[in-house]
Every structure is written in structure tokens, then in C-alpha cells.
Scaffold this motif. Sequence first.
Motif, mmCIF file in Angstrom:
data_model
loop_
_atom_site.group_PDB
_atom_site.id
_atom_site.type_symbol
_atom_site.label_atom_id
_atom_site.label_comp_id
_atom_site.label_asym_id
_atom_site.label_seq_id
_atom_site.Cartn_x
_atom_site.Cartn_y
_atom_site.Cartn_z
ATOM 1 N N SER A 227 -16.894 20.210 0.420
ATOM 2 C CA SER A 227 -17.708 19.312 1.256
ATOM 3 C C SER A 227 -18.767 18.584 0.437
ATOM 4 C CB SER A 227 -18.434 20.119 2.343
ATOM 5 O OG SER A 227 -17.521 20.855 3.098
ATOM 6 N N SER A 228 -18.881 18.939 -0.823
ATOM 7 C CA SER A 228 -19.957 18.369 -1.642
ATOM 8 C C SER A 228 -19.433 17.171 -2.433
ATOM 9 C CB SER A 228 -20.475 19.431 -2.625
ATOM 10 O OG SER A 228 -19.558 19.597 -3.694
ATOM 11 N N ASP A 229 -20.347 16.407 -2.985
ATOM 12 C CA ASP A 229 -19.934 15.244 -3.774
ATOM 13 C C ASP A 229 -19.381 15.656 -5.138
ATOM 14 O OD1 ASP A 229 -20.351 13.461 -1.717
ATOM 15 O OD2 ASP A 229 -22.480 13.225 -2.182
ATOM 16 N N ASP A 230 -19.515 16.934 -5.511
ATOM 17 C CA ASP A 230 -18.839 17.420 -6.726
ATOM 18 C C ASP A 230 -17.323 17.331 -6.563
ATOM 19 O OD1 ASP A 230 -21.201 18.065 -7.980
ATOM 20 O OD2 ASP A 230 -21.189 20.155 -7.302
ATOM 21 N N ALA A 231 -16.860 17.319 -5.315
ATOM 22 C CA ALA A 231 -15.412 17.297 -5.048
ATOM 23 C C ALA A 231 -14.958 15.921 -4.566
ATOM 24 C CB ALA A 231 -15.077 18.363 -4.006
ATOM 25 N N SER A 232 -15.705 14.868 -4.932
ATOM 26 C CA SER A 232 -15.406 13.563 -4.331
ATOM 27 C C SER A 232 -14.081 12.955 -4.805
ATOM 28 C CB SER A 232 -16.559 12.583 -4.545
ATOM 29 O OG SER A 232 -16.759 12.401 -5.914
ATOM 30 N N TYR A 233 -13.487 13.487 -5.902
ATOM 31 C CA TYR A 233 -12.181 12.965 -6.341
ATOM 32 C C TYR A 233 -11.059 13.968 -6.043
ATOM 33 C CZ TYR A 233 -9.385 9.576 -8.979
ATOM 34 O OH TYR A 233 -8.470 8.617 -9.336
ATOM 35 N N ILE A 234 -11.350 14.910 -5.151
ATOM 36 C CA ILE A 234 -10.333 15.891 -4.741
ATOM 37 C C ILE A 234 -9.995 15.615 -3.286
ATOM 38 C CG2 ILE A 234 -9.837 18.343 -4.383
ATOM 39 C CD1 ILE A 234 -11.988 18.960 -6.517
ATOM 40 N N THR A 235 -8.741 15.333 -2.998
ATOM 41 C CA THR A 235 -8.347 15.160 -1.592
ATOM 42 C C THR A 235 -6.875 15.528 -1.407
ATOM 43 O OG1 THR A 235 -8.667 13.738 0.347
ATOM 44 C CG2 THR A 235 -7.691 12.672 -1.603
ATOM 45 N N GLY A 236 -6.562 16.025 -0.220
ATOM 46 C CA GLY A 236 -5.188 16.432 0.092
ATOM 47 C C GLY A 236 -4.812 17.756 -0.557
ATOM 48 N N ASP A 237 -5.804 18.483 -1.025
ATOM 49 C CA ASP A 237 -5.522 19.711 -1.771
ATOM 50 C C ASP A 237 -5.682 20.952 -0.878
ATOM 51 O OD1 ASP A 237 -4.758 21.026 -4.084
ATOM 52 O OD2 ASP A 237 -6.126 19.842 -5.323
ATOM 53 N N VAL A 238 -5.091 22.049 -1.346
ATOM 54 C CA VAL A 238 -5.238 23.334 -0.655
ATOM 55 C C VAL A 238 -5.828 24.320 -1.646
ATOM 56 C CG1 VAL A 238 -4.075 25.202 0.582
ATOM 57 C CG2 VAL A 238 -3.163 22.875 0.714
ATOM 58 N N LEU A 239 -7.024 24.774 -1.364
ATOM 59 C CA LEU A 239 -7.694 25.716 -2.265
ATOM 60 C C LEU A 239 -7.485 27.132 -1.709
ATOM 61 C CD1 LEU A 239 -9.494 26.223 -4.692
ATOM 62 C CD2 LEU A 239 -11.462 25.512 -3.352
ATOM 63 N N HIS A 240 -6.770 27.946 -2.479
ATOM 64 C CA HIS A 240 -6.473 29.316 -2.038
ATOM 65 C C HIS A 240 -7.637 30.226 -2.383
ATOM 66 C CE1 HIS A 240 -2.564 27.348 -2.243
ATOM 67 N NE2 HIS A 240 -2.151 28.236 -1.351
ATOM 68 N N VAL A 241 -8.159 30.901 -1.385
ATOM 69 C CA VAL A 241 -9.246 31.865 -1.617
ATOM 70 C C VAL A 241 -8.661 33.223 -1.237
ATOM 71 C CG1 VAL A 241 -11.635 32.467 -1.048
ATOM 72 C CG2 VAL A 241 -10.948 30.077 -1.066
ATOM 73 N N SER A 242 -7.790 33.708 -2.134
ATOM 74 C CA SER A 242 -6.993 34.885 -1.792
ATOM 75 C C SER A 242 -6.955 35.905 -2.928
ATOM 76 C CB SER A 242 -5.562 34.434 -1.441
ATOM 77 O OG SER A 242 -4.980 33.776 -2.556
ATOM 78 N N GLY A 243 -7.908 35.808 -3.842
ATOM 79 C CA GLY A 243 -7.965 36.769 -4.944
ATOM 80 C C GLY A 243 -6.723 36.730 -5.827
ATOM 81 N N GLY A 244 -5.999 35.618 -5.782
ATOM 82 C CA GLY A 244 -4.800 35.481 -6.621
ATOM 83 C C GLY A 244 -3.535 35.945 -5.930
ATOM 84 N N ARG A 245 -3.645 36.351 -4.666
ATOM 85 C CA ARG A 245 -2.455 36.800 -3.924
ATOM 86 C C ARG A 245 -1.850 35.601 -3.169
ATOM 87 N NH1 ARG A 245 -2.030 40.935 1.043
ATOM 88 N NH2 ARG A 245 0.215 40.964 1.141
ATOM 89 N N PHE A 246 -0.586 35.321 -3.444
ATOM 90 C CA PHE A 246 0.060 34.185 -2.799
ATOM 91 C C PHE A 246 1.223 34.591 -1.886
ATOM 92 C CE2 PHE A 246 -2.209 32.354 -6.314
ATOM 93 C CZ PHE A 246 -2.736 31.199 -5.775
ATOM 94 N N GLY A 247 2.009 35.585 -2.283
ATOM 95 C CA GLY A 247 3.209 35.937 -1.503
ATOM 96 C C GLY A 247 2.895 36.774 -0.294
#
Length: 247
Positions: A227-247
Motif C-alpha cells: 500500500s506504500s509508495d515503495d511498491a509503486s512499480y509493483i502491480t498484479g502480483d501475489v505476495l506469499h506470506v506463508s513462511g516459504g510453504r507453497f504446496g
Amino acid sequence: MRFTDKVAVVTGSARGLGKVIAQSFAGEGAAVTICDLDEKACKEVAREIKNSGGRAIGVTADVSKPEDAEKIIEQTVGAFGRIDILVNNAGTLKDMPIQDMSEEIWDKVIDACLKGSFLCSKYASVHMIRRNYGKIVNISSRAYLGNPGQANYSAAKAGIVGLTRALAKELGKYYINVNAVAPGLIETDALKSHPKYEMIKERQKKDTPIRRIGIPEDVAGAVLFLSSDDASYITGDVLHVSGGRFG
Ligand SMILES: NC(=O)c1ccc[n+]([C@@H]2O[C@H](COP(=O)([O-])OP(=O)(O)OC[C@H]3O[C@@H](n4cnc5c(N)ncnc54)[C@H](O)[C@@H]3O)[C@@H](O)[C@H]2O)c1
């Protein structure tokens, strides 16, 4: 204070992750709209933020109803003059094998998670487009990759990824960023009161590369970054907050 003078709406913010996300925005200077089905808890969270010197309103609403979604956005603009950030966090789950899943239960989960995100984004985007500025963060889940017993929830959370990517492409020209956060299992008060909490926690530790269960602040950190302007060139992305677990 990254969000001084910013206005953020966090849906489903009467408890759990939404509450911590809303409190984190307020702690960094944003005016916040707390909205939820739960009128009492919703007003209480808004009151707590105001008592600690922040700016907040509470709006009782069902995000899956168009008139309520519009009300959330209009009351926010009425109170604070604009909307900069929308976090589509409201959601629910009702797990069971597909052969037992009624149409009603399917609809309830899809409506709260996916339809609510669509409706709130629709009404918020009108104001964001006018100002050529906006951040939309949709709370998906690691379950979008598919979990047994969660046909409705996994479909809704995968739908949120599609919605995120479509809106990122559609709204980018207005400098509106649209991203998703996909949390793994996060320890909320609701989870802590689960009868099998200790067992769930231990299993999660064992199955996760970073050997601990997630906490709401892990998710809030990712949401505030996007939500910050540090991420102003990031869009359409999915940030996983899962401790590295994907499956
Ligand atoms: N906690 C986790 O482990 C986890 C993991 C992945 C994703 N998520 C997602 O994060 C979000 C928050 O999860 P949580 O664990 O804090 O859940 P929670 O059940 O503790 O809180 C959800 C809040 O949303 C509200 N809500 C539900 N339906 C609504 C509707 N139609 N309109 C308005 N408000 C509504 C509820 O009243 C509740 O206050 C959800 O979208 C959930 O799917 C949670």
C-alpha cells in the motif's frame, strides 16, 4: 509514518487479520474505515484507534451486498474526503467435501471473499480514478493453490488472484496498483481458541520452511508495503506470506 494524510479502508476489520492491518495503518498515520458485519466489534475497534489518537470510523456492512459496499466507500469519502487505499480482507470459510457442499454454502464463501472484493473495488476505483492514485490489496490465501475440503474457499481465493491481475491491467493507467497477499496459516484469536490449536501449531511448524506459525503482523507488514509508495512499480502480483510453504 508512511501513511500520514492517507485514507485506508480495511474490510472485515472487527477482528483477526483485518483488525491488526487497520491498527497498523492507523499507527502509521492513516485515517481508517473499519467495516464489518459485526456492528459492536467494528465500532469498538474504531473507538480504540480514536482513543489512541488516530482517526477512524466504523461502518457496519456486508461487503457482498452492492448497497453496503457502496456505503463503505461513500461514508469513507464523506468522513475523510477521499480514499487512497482499499484492503479487501473480509472473508469466511466453511470446509467440507464437495459432495456435502450445498449451493448455499458455496455461495456464502464465494460472496464474502470474491464478490465482496469485486464490489468494494468497483466503488473505490471510481474515486481513485478521479485522483489518478490508489492502492488495492486483496487478501487471497495459500489455499488458492488448492486444498482438499475447500472447493469453495480455494475457488474464491484463486478468483481473487484473477481479479487482482485483471484490475492491475485495467487500472494501471490511472496509477492504481492492485496486488494480492496470500497468507499461509496465521495465528488469530479464533485459531488460538480452536480445540486442536496446539496440534495445528506443531504441524504447521514442521511443514513450514520457516519453522513457526504466522502472526497477523506478518500479513500487516506485507499489506502496508504493497500500500506504500515503495511498491509503486509493483502491480498484479501475489505476495506469499506463508513462511516459504507453497504446496
Ligand atoms: N487466518 C488465517 O490463517 C488466514 C490465512 C489465509 C488467508 N486468510 C484470509 O484473511 C482474511 C481474514 O482472516 P481472519 O483469519 O482474520 O478471519 P476472521 O474470521 O477472524 O475475521 C474475518 C472478519 O471478516 C468479517 N466478515 C466476514 N464476512 C463478511 C462480509 N460479508 N462483510 C463484512 N465483513 C465480513 C467477519 O465478521 C470477521 O470480523 C480472510 O479473507 C481470510 O480468508 C486468513
